[in-house]
Scaffold this active site. Sequence first.
Site, mmCIF file in Angstrom:
data_model
loop_
_atom_site.group_PDB
_atom_site.id
_atom_site.type_symbol
_atom_site.label_atom_id
_atom_site.label_comp_id
_atom_site.label_asym_id
_atom_site.label_seq_id
_atom_site.Cartn_x
_atom_site.Cartn_y
_atom_site.Cartn_z
ATOM 1 N N LYS A 72 9.822 -71.035 22.746
ATOM 2 C CA LYS A 72 8.789 -72.073 22.800
ATOM 3 C C LYS A 72 8.479 -72.596 21.392
ATOM 4 O O LYS A 72 8.501 -71.825 20.419
ATOM 5 C CB LYS A 72 7.521 -71.481 23.445
ATOM 6 N N SER A 147 1.469 -74.507 29.802
ATOM 7 C CA SER A 147 2.048 -75.284 28.732
ATOM 8 C C SER A 147 3.504 -74.942 28.402
ATOM 9 O O SER A 147 4.182 -75.745 27.774
ATOM 10 C CB SER A 147 1.211 -75.112 27.466
ATOM 11 N N SER A 171 -0.252 -70.111 30.815
ATOM 12 C CA SER A 171 0.883 -70.937 30.390
ATOM 13 C C SER A 171 2.268 -70.327 30.506
ATOM 14 O O SER A 171 3.251 -71.027 30.322
ATOM 15 C CB SER A 171 0.688 -71.391 28.954
HETATM 16 N N1 GLN Z 1 -3.893 -74.686 31.127
HETATM 17 C C1 GLN Z 1 -4.668 -73.927 30.227
HETATM 18 C C2 GLN Z 1 -5.166 -74.808 29.111
HETATM 19 O O1 GLN Z 1 -4.901 -75.957 29.159
HETATM 20 C C3 GLN Z 1 -3.884 -72.762 29.695
HETATM 21 C C4 GLN Z 1 -2.920 -73.139 28.638
HETATM 22 C C5 GLN Z 1 -2.242 -71.940 28.037
HETATM 23 O O2 GLN Z 1 -2.184 -70.866 28.630
HETATM 24 N N2 GLN Z 1 -1.736 -72.129 26.845
HETATM 25 O O3 GLN Z 1 -5.813 -74.385 28.220
#
Ligand code: GLN
Length: 483
Positions: A72, A147, A171
Amino acid sequence: MDPSTLTISQLRAAYGDGSVTPADAVRSILAAADARDAELGGYLSLDGETALAAAEAADLSLPLGGVPIAIKDNLHVKGQPCGCASKILTGYVAPYDATVIARLRAAGAIPLGRTNMDEFAMGSSCENSAIRPCRNAWDPERVPGGSSGGSATVVAADEAIAALGSDTGGSVRQPAGHSGCVGLKPTYGRVSRFGLVAFASSLDQIGPLTKSVEDSATLLQVLAGADERDSTCLDAPVPDYRASLRGTAGLQGLRIGLPKEFFGDGLDSRVRGLVEQAIDRMKSLGAETVEVSLPHTDYGVATYYIIATAEASSNLARFDGIRYGHRTAQPVDLLDLYRRSREEGFGPEVKRRIILGTYVLSSGYYDAYYLRAQKVRTLIRNDFDKAFAHCDVIAGPVTPTPAFRIGDNDADPLALYLADLFTLPANLAGLPGISVPCGLATEGGSKLPVGLQFLAKPLGEPDLFRAAHGWEQSGHWQESVLG
Ligand code: GLN
Protein backbone atom coordinates in the site's frame (compact mmCIF):
# COMPACT_ATOMS: atom_id res chain seq x y z
CA MET A 1 -0.76 -23.14 -14.69
CA ASP A 2 -0.37 -19.40 -14.32
CA PRO A 3 1.74 -18.60 -11.22
CA SER A 4 -0.06 -15.28 -10.65
CA THR A 5 -3.24 -17.17 -9.69
CA LEU A 6 -1.55 -19.13 -6.88
CA THR A 7 -1.65 -18.61 -3.13
CA ILE A 8 1.59 -18.16 -1.20
CA SER A 9 1.52 -21.83 -0.12
CA GLN A 10 0.87 -23.07 -3.66
CA LEU A 11 3.58 -20.85 -5.08
CA ARG A 12 6.08 -22.03 -2.48
CA ALA A 13 5.20 -25.64 -3.32
CA ALA A 14 5.70 -24.91 -7.03
CA TYR A 15 9.12 -23.39 -6.27
CA GLY A 16 9.91 -26.44 -4.19
CA ASP A 17 9.25 -28.92 -6.99
CA GLY A 18 10.94 -26.70 -9.54
CA SER A 19 7.87 -26.24 -11.74
CA VAL A 20 7.93 -22.44 -11.28
CA THR A 21 10.76 -19.99 -10.56
CA PRO A 22 10.41 -16.61 -8.81
CA ALA A 23 11.17 -14.89 -12.12
CA ASP A 24 8.29 -16.84 -13.74
CA ALA A 25 6.01 -15.66 -10.94
CA VAL A 26 7.04 -12.02 -11.29
CA ARG A 27 6.68 -12.16 -15.08
CA SER A 28 3.24 -13.71 -14.79
CA ILE A 29 2.16 -11.01 -12.33
CA LEU A 30 3.53 -8.26 -14.59
CA ALA A 31 1.59 -9.78 -17.50
CA ALA A 32 -1.63 -9.82 -15.43
CA ALA A 33 -1.04 -6.19 -14.44
CA ASP A 34 -0.36 -5.29 -18.08
CA ALA A 35 -3.61 -6.91 -19.12
CA ARG A 36 -5.89 -5.47 -16.45
CA ASP A 37 -4.41 -2.60 -14.51
CA ALA A 38 -4.93 0.17 -17.06
CA GLU A 39 -8.63 -0.39 -16.40
CA LEU A 40 -8.59 -1.39 -12.72
CA GLY A 41 -6.04 1.08 -11.34
CA GLY A 42 -4.87 -1.15 -8.51
CA TYR A 43 -1.27 0.02 -8.79
CA LEU A 44 -0.01 3.59 -8.63
CA SER A 45 3.37 2.36 -9.80
CA LEU A 46 4.96 -0.99 -10.48
CA ASP A 47 8.69 -1.29 -11.02
CA GLY A 48 9.00 -4.59 -12.89
CA GLU A 49 12.77 -4.44 -13.33
CA THR A 50 13.54 -4.16 -9.62
CA ALA A 51 11.10 -6.98 -8.91
CA LEU A 52 12.66 -9.22 -11.55
CA ALA A 53 16.15 -8.52 -10.22
CA ALA A 54 14.95 -9.45 -6.71
CA ALA A 55 13.35 -12.59 -8.11
CA GLU A 56 16.61 -13.67 -9.74
CA ALA A 57 18.38 -13.25 -6.39
CA ALA A 58 15.64 -14.89 -4.28
CA ASP A 59 16.67 -17.27 -1.50
CA LEU A 60 14.12 -20.08 -1.66
CA SER A 61 15.20 -21.49 1.69
CA LEU A 62 13.53 -18.54 3.47
CA PRO A 63 9.86 -18.77 4.56
CA LEU A 64 8.64 -16.28 1.93
CA GLY A 65 11.55 -16.76 -0.48
CA GLY A 66 10.65 -15.33 -3.90
CA VAL A 67 7.05 -14.39 -3.01
CA PRO A 68 5.98 -11.03 -4.51
CA ILE A 69 3.84 -8.95 -2.13
CA ALA A 70 2.15 -5.72 -3.21
CA ILE A 71 2.50 -2.73 -0.85
CA LYS A 72 0.00 0.00 0.00
CA ASP A 73 1.19 3.51 -0.86
CA ASN A 74 1.42 4.57 2.81
CA LEU A 75 4.20 2.12 3.74
CA HIS A 76 7.85 3.10 3.35
CA VAL A 77 9.89 0.97 0.95
CA LYS A 78 13.39 2.42 0.69
CA GLY A 79 14.03 4.15 -2.62
CA GLN A 80 10.42 3.95 -3.80
CA PRO A 81 7.84 6.75 -3.88
CA CYS A 82 5.58 6.83 -0.81
CA GLY A 83 2.73 9.15 -1.67
CA CYS A 84 -0.39 8.00 0.26
CA ALA A 85 -2.21 8.65 -3.05
CA SER A 86 -1.96 12.36 -2.24
CA LYS A 87 -0.70 15.28 -4.29
CA ILE A 88 0.96 16.73 -1.21
CA LEU A 89 3.55 13.94 -1.24
CA THR A 90 4.43 14.35 -4.91
CA GLY A 91 8.10 13.51 -5.37
CA TYR A 92 8.62 12.11 -1.86
CA VAL A 93 10.84 9.01 -1.92
CA ALA A 94 11.07 6.75 1.13
CA PRO A 95 14.50 7.10 2.76
CA TYR A 96 14.14 3.84 4.75
CA ASP A 97 12.19 0.59 5.00
CA ALA A 98 9.18 0.27 7.29
CA THR A 99 9.66 -2.49 9.86
CA VAL A 100 7.09 -4.67 8.06
CA ILE A 101 9.06 -4.27 4.83
CA ALA A 102 12.33 -5.14 6.57
CA ARG A 103 10.63 -8.24 7.97
CA LEU A 104 9.23 -9.23 4.60
CA ARG A 105 12.67 -8.84 3.05
CA ALA A 106 14.32 -10.83 5.82
CA ALA A 107 11.82 -13.62 5.10
CA GLY A 108 12.76 -13.51 1.40
CA ALA A 109 9.64 -11.77 0.02
CA ILE A 110 9.76 -9.29 -2.85
CA PRO A 111 7.97 -5.96 -2.16
CA LEU A 112 6.11 -5.20 -5.37
CA GLY A 113 4.69 -1.90 -6.57
CA ARG A 114 2.66 0.76 -4.79
CA THR A 115 -1.05 0.08 -4.44
CA ASN A 116 -3.78 2.67 -4.81
CA MET A 117 -5.70 3.90 -1.76
CA ASP A 118 -7.94 6.64 -0.48
CA GLU A 119 -5.79 9.69 0.15
CA PHE A 120 -4.04 9.23 3.53
CA ALA A 121 -6.27 6.15 4.05
CA MET A 122 -9.35 8.32 4.58
CA GLY A 123 -12.28 6.64 2.92
CA SER A 124 -14.04 3.37 2.21
CA SER A 125 -14.18 3.27 -1.58
CA CYS A 126 -10.82 4.37 -3.01
CA GLU A 127 -12.70 7.25 -4.64
CA ASN A 128 -10.60 9.64 -2.56
CA SER A 129 -7.38 8.68 -4.33
CA ALA A 130 -5.93 11.92 -5.68
CA ILE A 131 -3.93 10.03 -8.30
CA ARG A 132 -6.30 7.76 -10.23
CA PRO A 133 -9.53 5.84 -9.75
CA CYS A 134 -9.43 2.24 -8.61
CA ARG A 135 -12.09 -0.27 -9.66
CA ASN A 136 -13.49 -3.51 -8.33
CA ALA A 137 -11.97 -6.56 -10.03
CA TRP A 138 -15.39 -8.31 -9.98
CA ASP A 139 -17.25 -5.41 -11.57
CA PRO A 140 -15.22 -2.43 -12.78
CA GLU A 141 -18.27 -0.16 -12.50
CA ARG A 142 -18.07 -0.58 -8.73
CA VAL A 143 -15.75 0.51 -5.96
CA PRO A 144 -13.20 -1.99 -4.64
CA GLY A 145 -13.73 -0.75 -1.09
CA GLY A 146 -11.15 1.26 0.80
CA SER A 147 -8.98 2.59 1.91
CA SER A 148 -6.71 -0.34 0.89
CA GLY A 149 -8.72 -0.68 -2.34
CA GLY A 150 -5.69 -1.06 -4.57
CA SER A 151 -4.28 -3.87 -2.42
CA ALA A 152 -7.63 -5.71 -2.63
CA THR A 153 -7.93 -5.17 -6.37
CA VAL A 154 -4.44 -6.44 -7.21
CA VAL A 155 -4.95 -9.57 -5.10
CA ALA A 156 -8.42 -10.20 -6.56
CA ALA A 157 -7.19 -9.66 -10.14
CA ASP A 158 -4.11 -11.91 -9.69
CA GLU A 159 -1.83 -8.91 -10.11
CA ALA A 160 -0.16 -9.93 -6.83
CA ILE A 161 0.08 -13.08 -4.72
CA ALA A 162 -0.81 -11.10 -1.57
CA ALA A 163 -0.65 -7.50 -0.40
CA LEU A 164 -0.19 -5.33 2.68
CA GLY A 165 -2.74 -2.73 3.70
CA SER A 166 -3.49 -0.66 6.78
CA ASP A 167 -6.68 -0.71 8.84
CA THR A 168 -7.69 2.28 10.97
CA GLY A 169 -11.44 1.68 10.87
CA GLY A 170 -11.81 -1.23 8.47
CA SER A 171 -9.48 -0.43 5.60
CA VAL A 172 -8.11 -3.96 5.25
CA ARG A 173 -11.25 -5.96 6.10
CA GLN A 174 -13.74 -3.88 4.12
CA PRO A 175 -11.97 -3.87 0.72
CA ALA A 176 -11.13 -7.56 1.23
CA GLY A 177 -14.87 -8.16 1.76
CA HIS A 178 -15.86 -6.23 -1.36
CA SER A 179 -13.20 -7.92 -3.47
CA GLY A 180 -13.44 -11.56 -2.37
CA CYS A 181 -10.11 -11.70 -0.48
CA VAL A 182 -9.13 -12.50 3.09
CA GLY A 183 -8.25 -9.37 5.11
CA LEU A 184 -6.74 -9.35 8.60
CA LYS A 185 -6.53 -6.50 11.08
CA PRO A 186 -4.23 -7.69 13.86
CA THR A 187 -4.57 -6.69 17.52
CA TYR A 188 -3.48 -3.09 18.13
CA GLY A 189 0.26 -3.34 18.78
CA ARG A 190 0.73 -6.82 17.30
CA VAL A 191 2.51 -5.45 14.21
CA SER A 192 4.97 -2.55 14.24
CA ARG A 193 3.76 0.63 12.59
CA PHE A 194 7.24 2.10 12.17
CA GLY A 195 7.31 3.36 8.58
CA LEU A 196 3.53 3.49 8.15
CA VAL A 197 2.41 7.06 7.44
CA ALA A 198 0.22 7.76 10.48
CA PHE A 199 -3.49 8.52 10.09
CA ALA A 200 -4.92 7.94 13.58
CA SER A 201 -2.19 6.57 15.80
CA SER A 202 -4.39 4.96 18.46
CA LEU A 203 -6.28 2.99 15.78
CA ASP A 204 -3.86 2.20 12.91
CA GLN A 205 -2.65 -1.36 12.30
CA ILE A 206 -0.98 -2.95 9.27
CA GLY A 207 -2.50 -6.16 7.95
CA PRO A 208 -2.31 -8.61 5.03
CA LEU A 209 -4.79 -9.13 2.18
CA THR A 210 -4.50 -12.65 0.82
CA LYS A 211 -6.22 -15.32 -1.25
CA SER A 212 -6.53 -17.75 1.66
CA VAL A 213 -6.68 -17.87 5.44
CA GLU A 214 -3.53 -19.97 5.49
CA ASP A 215 -1.65 -17.18 3.66
CA SER A 216 -2.96 -14.67 6.20
CA ALA A 217 -1.47 -16.75 9.02
CA THR A 218 1.78 -17.21 7.10
CA LEU A 219 2.15 -13.45 6.65
CA LEU A 220 1.21 -12.54 10.22
CA GLN A 221 3.87 -14.98 11.42
CA VAL A 222 6.47 -12.88 9.61
CA LEU A 223 5.00 -9.44 10.43
CA ALA A 224 4.18 -9.82 14.14
CA GLY A 225 6.48 -9.08 17.03
CA ALA A 226 8.05 -6.40 19.16
CA ASP A 227 9.89 -3.46 17.63
CA GLU A 228 11.91 -0.97 19.63
CA ARG A 229 11.13 1.67 16.99
CA ASP A 230 7.38 1.57 17.71
CA SER A 231 6.64 2.11 21.39
CA THR A 232 3.03 0.94 20.91
CA CYS A 233 4.22 -2.42 19.60
CA LEU A 234 3.56 -5.26 22.04
CA ASP A 235 6.27 -7.44 23.46
CA ALA A 236 3.96 -10.48 23.69
CA PRO A 237 5.30 -13.80 22.36
CA VAL A 238 4.28 -14.64 18.79
CA PRO A 239 2.48 -17.99 18.72
CA ASP A 240 2.64 -20.50 15.87
CA TYR A 241 -0.35 -19.18 13.93
CA ARG A 242 -0.34 -22.01 11.46
CA ALA A 243 -1.07 -24.43 14.32
CA SER A 244 -4.55 -22.90 14.56
CA LEU A 245 -5.38 -23.87 10.96
CA ARG A 246 -7.30 -27.07 11.63
CA GLY A 247 -9.81 -27.04 8.78
CA THR A 248 -13.37 -27.99 9.64
CA ALA A 249 -12.10 -29.98 12.65
CA GLY A 250 -11.33 -26.63 14.28
CA LEU A 251 -15.04 -25.80 14.30
CA GLN A 252 -15.72 -28.55 16.82
CA GLY A 253 -16.73 -26.79 20.05
CA LEU A 254 -15.97 -23.30 18.71
CA ARG A 255 -18.23 -20.80 20.48
CA ILE A 256 -19.45 -18.11 18.09
CA GLY A 257 -21.02 -15.01 19.60
CA LEU A 258 -23.74 -13.31 17.54
CA PRO A 259 -24.39 -9.72 18.58
CA LYS A 260 -27.96 -8.75 17.71
CA GLU A 261 -26.69 -5.23 17.01
CA PHE A 262 -24.80 -6.61 13.98
CA PHE A 263 -27.97 -8.00 12.40
CA GLY A 264 -30.33 -5.04 12.72
CA ASP A 265 -32.32 -2.99 10.23
CA GLY A 266 -30.44 -1.60 7.25
CA LEU A 267 -28.57 -4.83 6.60
CA ASP A 268 -28.93 -5.87 2.95
CA SER A 269 -31.02 -9.06 2.76
CA ARG A 270 -28.40 -10.89 0.65
CA VAL A 271 -25.61 -9.97 3.07
CA ARG A 272 -27.74 -11.13 5.98
CA GLY A 273 -28.67 -14.34 4.17
CA LEU A 274 -25.11 -15.26 3.20
CA VAL A 275 -23.69 -14.53 6.66
CA GLU A 276 -26.46 -16.57 8.29
CA GLN A 277 -25.93 -19.47 5.88
CA ALA A 278 -22.23 -19.47 6.70
CA ILE A 279 -22.92 -19.57 10.42
CA ASP A 280 -25.43 -22.38 9.92
CA ARG A 281 -22.86 -24.40 8.04
CA MET A 282 -20.31 -23.82 10.81
CA LYS A 283 -22.91 -25.02 13.33
CA SER A 284 -23.56 -28.16 11.32
CA LEU A 285 -19.82 -28.86 11.61
CA GLY A 286 -19.73 -28.59 15.39
CA ALA A 287 -19.63 -24.88 16.22
CA GLU A 288 -22.00 -23.49 18.85
CA THR A 289 -23.64 -20.09 18.74
CA VAL A 290 -24.51 -17.81 21.64
CA GLU A 291 -26.31 -14.52 21.55
CA VAL A 292 -24.19 -11.67 22.88
CA SER A 293 -24.84 -7.97 23.16
CA LEU A 294 -22.73 -4.99 22.18
CA PRO A 295 -25.08 -2.24 23.38
CA HIS A 296 -22.85 0.69 22.44
CA THR A 297 -22.54 -0.32 18.77
CA ASP A 298 -24.71 2.62 17.69
CA TYR A 299 -22.16 5.07 19.09
CA GLY A 300 -19.20 3.58 17.23
CA VAL A 301 -19.39 5.72 14.10
CA ALA A 302 -19.62 9.03 15.99
CA THR A 303 -16.88 7.99 18.42
CA TYR A 304 -14.56 6.87 15.65
CA TYR A 305 -15.02 9.95 13.51
CA ILE A 306 -14.19 12.20 16.46
CA ILE A 307 -11.09 10.29 17.59
CA ALA A 308 -9.79 9.50 14.09
CA THR A 309 -10.17 13.06 12.83
CA ALA A 310 -8.64 14.53 16.01
CA GLU A 311 -5.57 12.32 15.65
CA ALA A 312 -5.40 12.93 11.89
CA SER A 313 -5.45 16.71 12.34
CA SER A 314 -2.40 16.38 14.55
CA ASN A 315 -0.57 13.76 12.45
CA LEU A 316 -1.08 15.64 9.20
CA ALA A 317 0.26 18.92 10.59
CA ARG A 318 3.73 17.78 9.45
CA PHE A 319 2.79 18.18 5.79
CA ASP A 320 3.48 21.87 5.57
CA GLY A 321 5.38 22.31 2.32
CA ILE A 322 8.74 22.49 4.12
CA ARG A 323 9.91 18.97 4.72
CA TYR A 324 8.00 16.71 2.35
CA GLY A 325 6.56 16.76 -1.13
CA HIS A 326 4.61 19.61 -2.63
CA ARG A 327 5.56 23.24 -1.99
CA THR A 328 3.55 26.10 -3.45
CA ALA A 329 5.20 28.38 -6.01
CA GLN A 330 6.30 31.90 -5.00
CA PRO A 331 4.87 32.21 -1.50
CA VAL A 332 4.77 35.76 -0.15
CA ASP A 333 5.75 34.69 3.38
CA LEU A 334 6.02 31.61 5.58
CA LEU A 335 2.34 31.50 6.53
CA ASP A 336 1.34 31.82 2.89
CA LEU A 337 3.72 28.94 2.06
CA TYR A 338 2.07 26.67 4.67
CA ARG A 339 -1.41 27.71 3.74
CA ARG A 340 -1.16 27.40 -0.02
CA SER A 341 0.95 24.23 0.04
CA ARG A 342 -1.73 22.54 2.14
CA GLU A 343 -4.57 24.08 0.17
CA GLU A 344 -3.11 22.79 -3.11
CA GLY A 345 -1.78 19.49 -1.78
CA PHE A 346 -4.68 17.98 0.18
CA GLY A 347 -7.91 16.70 -1.40
CA PRO A 348 -11.42 17.59 -0.13
CA GLU A 349 -11.92 14.59 2.20
CA VAL A 350 -8.56 15.12 3.91
CA LYS A 351 -9.37 18.80 4.41
CA ARG A 352 -12.78 17.92 5.82
CA ARG A 353 -11.15 15.60 8.36
CA ILE A 354 -8.45 18.10 9.36
CA ILE A 355 -11.08 20.79 9.91
CA LEU A 356 -13.34 18.46 11.88
CA GLY A 357 -10.42 17.14 13.95
CA THR A 358 -9.12 20.61 14.73
CA TYR A 359 -12.61 21.62 15.82
CA VAL A 360 -13.15 18.69 18.22
CA LEU A 361 -9.77 19.37 19.84
CA SER A 362 -10.24 23.12 20.18
CA SER A 363 -10.57 24.62 23.64
CA GLY A 364 -14.18 24.85 24.67
CA TYR A 365 -15.13 21.81 22.58
CA TYR A 366 -12.47 19.34 23.74
CA ASP A 367 -14.51 18.09 26.71
CA ALA A 368 -17.76 17.93 24.79
CA TYR A 369 -16.36 15.92 21.89
CA TYR A 370 -12.90 14.43 22.23
CA LEU A 371 -13.00 13.62 25.93
CA ARG A 372 -16.51 12.24 25.70
CA ALA A 373 -15.57 10.11 22.70
CA GLN A 374 -12.70 8.61 24.70
CA LYS A 375 -15.15 7.66 27.44
CA VAL A 376 -17.53 6.03 24.97
CA ARG A 377 -14.56 4.19 23.54
CA THR A 378 -14.02 2.61 26.96
CA LEU A 379 -17.68 1.58 27.07
CA ILE A 380 -17.33 -0.08 23.67
CA ARG A 381 -14.26 -1.96 24.85
CA ASN A 382 -16.12 -3.06 27.99
CA ASP A 383 -18.97 -4.44 25.87
CA PHE A 384 -16.47 -6.69 24.10
CA ASP A 385 -14.84 -7.81 27.36
CA LYS A 386 -18.24 -8.93 28.59
CA ALA A 387 -19.15 -10.64 25.32
CA PHE A 388 -15.88 -12.58 25.15
CA ALA A 389 -16.64 -14.14 28.52
CA HIS A 390 -19.19 -16.21 26.62
CA CYS A 391 -17.60 -16.93 23.24
CA ASP A 392 -14.31 -17.49 21.41
CA VAL A 393 -15.12 -15.28 18.41
CA ILE A 394 -17.83 -12.84 17.43
CA ALA A 395 -19.26 -13.18 13.92
CA GLY A 396 -21.16 -10.79 11.69
CA PRO A 397 -21.09 -8.99 8.37
CA VAL A 398 -18.19 -6.79 7.23
CA THR A 399 -20.39 -4.18 5.57
CA PRO A 400 -24.16 -3.55 5.41
CA THR A 401 -24.22 -3.90 1.58
CA PRO A 402 -22.08 -5.28 -1.25
CA ALA A 403 -19.84 -2.87 -3.20
CA PHE A 404 -21.72 0.14 -4.57
CA ARG A 405 -21.34 1.84 -7.95
CA ILE A 406 -18.53 4.38 -8.37
CA GLY A 407 -19.97 7.83 -7.73
CA ASP A 408 -23.11 6.63 -5.92
CA ASN A 409 -22.10 8.16 -2.59
CA ASP A 410 -20.27 11.22 -3.90
CA ALA A 411 -22.71 13.75 -2.54
CA ASP A 412 -22.95 12.27 0.93
CA PRO A 413 -19.77 11.60 2.94
CA LEU A 414 -21.87 10.80 6.00
CA ALA A 415 -23.54 7.86 4.25
CA LEU A 416 -20.08 6.41 3.66
CA TYR A 417 -19.07 6.95 7.29
CA LEU A 418 -22.21 5.14 8.48
CA ALA A 419 -21.36 2.05 6.41
CA ASP A 420 -18.25 1.51 8.58
CA LEU A 421 -20.30 0.52 11.63
CA PHE A 422 -19.26 -3.16 11.71
CA THR A 423 -15.54 -2.64 11.21
CA LEU A 424 -14.84 0.39 13.44
CA PRO A 425 -15.47 -1.30 16.80
CA ALA A 426 -12.44 -3.59 16.45
CA ASN A 427 -10.18 -0.56 16.02
CA LEU A 428 -11.80 1.37 18.86
CA ALA A 429 -11.37 -1.64 21.17
CA GLY A 430 -7.94 -2.70 19.80
CA LEU A 431 -9.21 -6.16 18.84
CA PRO A 432 -8.12 -8.36 15.94
CA GLY A 433 -10.60 -8.96 13.13
CA ILE A 434 -10.63 -10.98 9.94
CA SER A 435 -12.81 -10.77 6.86
CA VAL A 436 -13.33 -13.91 4.74
CA PRO A 437 -15.53 -14.20 1.66
CA CYS A 438 -18.81 -16.03 2.37
CA GLY A 439 -20.70 -15.85 -0.90
CA LEU A 440 -21.82 -13.79 -3.86
CA ALA A 441 -24.70 -11.35 -4.12
CA THR A 442 -26.13 -10.96 -7.61
CA GLU A 443 -26.95 -7.46 -8.75
CA GLY A 444 -27.57 -6.08 -12.24
CA GLY A 445 -25.82 -8.97 -13.96
CA SER A 446 -22.80 -8.84 -11.62
CA LYS A 447 -21.76 -11.20 -8.90
CA LEU A 448 -20.39 -9.29 -5.93
CA PRO A 449 -18.42 -10.89 -3.10
CA VAL A 450 -19.78 -10.59 0.44
CA GLY A 451 -17.54 -10.79 3.49
CA LEU A 452 -18.02 -12.55 6.81
CA GLN A 453 -16.20 -10.99 9.76
CA PHE A 454 -14.83 -12.62 12.88
CA LEU A 455 -13.56 -10.64 15.87
CA ALA A 456 -11.58 -11.99 18.81
CA LYS A 457 -10.20 -10.73 22.10
CA PRO A 458 -6.83 -8.94 22.13
CA LEU A 459 -4.11 -11.30 20.83
CA GLY A 460 -6.84 -13.78 19.87
CA GLU A 461 -5.57 -14.13 16.28
CA PRO A 462 -5.34 -17.94 16.72
CA ASP A 463 -9.11 -17.99 17.40
CA LEU A 464 -9.71 -15.91 14.26
CA PHE A 465 -7.65 -18.27 12.11
CA ARG A 466 -9.36 -21.31 13.63
CA ALA A 467 -12.82 -19.93 12.82
CA ALA A 468 -12.00 -18.45 9.43
CA HIS A 469 -10.05 -21.49 8.23
CA GLY A 470 -12.84 -23.81 9.42
CA TRP A 471 -15.37 -21.82 7.42
CA GLU A 472 -13.12 -21.52 4.35
CA GLN A 473 -12.41 -25.26 4.29
CA SER A 474 -16.06 -26.22 4.71
CA GLY A 475 -16.85 -25.72 1.01
CA HIS A 476 -16.56 -23.33 -1.91
CA TRP A 477 -17.78 -19.88 -0.92
CA GLN A 478 -18.42 -18.95 -4.55
CA GLU A 479 -21.17 -21.55 -4.65
CA SER A 480 -23.26 -19.60 -2.13
CA VAL A 481 -25.15 -17.13 -4.31
CA LEU A 482 -28.10 -14.97 -3.28
CA GLY A 483 -30.03 -12.56 -5.50
N1 GLN B 1 -13.41 4.20 6.28
C1 GLN B 1 -12.76 4.63 7.45
C2 GLN B 1 -12.33 6.07 7.30
O1 GLN B 1 -12.62 6.63 6.31
C3 GLN B 1 -11.59 3.74 7.77
C4 GLN B 1 -10.40 4.01 6.93
C5 GLN B 1 -9.21 3.20 7.35
O2 GLN B 1 -9.34 2.16 8.00
N2 GLN B 1 -8.05 3.68 6.99
O3 GLN B 1 -11.73 6.63 8.15
